[in-house]
Design an enzyme around this catalytic site. Sequence first.
Site, mmCIF file in Angstrom:
data_model
loop_
_atom_site.group_PDB
_atom_site.id
_atom_site.type_symbol
_atom_site.label_atom_id
_atom_site.label_comp_id
_atom_site.label_asym_id
_atom_site.label_seq_id
_atom_site.Cartn_x
_atom_site.Cartn_y
_atom_site.Cartn_z
ATOM 1 C CE1 TYR A 66 -7.779 -40.688 75.440
ATOM 2 C CE2 TYR A 66 -8.868 -41.844 73.404
ATOM 3 C CZ TYR A 66 -8.657 -41.894 75.021
ATOM 4 O OH TYR A 66 -9.060 -42.671 75.703
ATOM 5 C CE LYS A 70 -5.736 -43.628 76.645
ATOM 6 N NZ LYS A 70 -5.342 -43.841 78.107
ATOM 7 C CB VAL A 99 -16.906 -44.584 80.339
ATOM 8 C CG1 VAL A 99 -17.601 -44.718 81.767
ATOM 9 C CG2 VAL A 99 -16.114 -46.143 80.025
#
Length: 147
Positions: A66, A70, A99
């Site tokens: 991940y 990114k 989040v």
Amino acid sequence: MTEIYATNTAGPLLLGQAFLPLLKKAAQRSPGSGMSCSKAAIVNISSIGGSITCLYAWSEMQVTSYRCSKAALNMLTKCQSLAYKELGILCVALHPGWVQTDLGSSGGHTPPVTVDTSVKGMLKVISSISEKDTGTFLDWEGKIVPW
């Protein structure tokens, strides 16, 4: 890693390419000078996890695939900003915060930012960015995130 790159890096690249004719038209037909999201923009949703300078929450979440995807998205954003600047298309990478989503809450952690707070913050940032911000990496509060 290949699946994650397909989603987080190749997907935004292909989407940008597909919408490029429309973005060019929007930039050309919009009144006024300078770049803004009200004219033509590519806003890539990135993550502080892709920052090479700031390895945020490494001890809690290594998620190497991940993070690498990114980081590659951040480079794509920078390249898009250089390639599309003359066309009047603003390009930024935007970190939504850590989040409270299924992804953000994985691993038994409770992220500090609600979905509502993140979205409101990102909309405020998107509405205020201009030509000076093209090619930058910002967070949901408008702060610069180190590459």
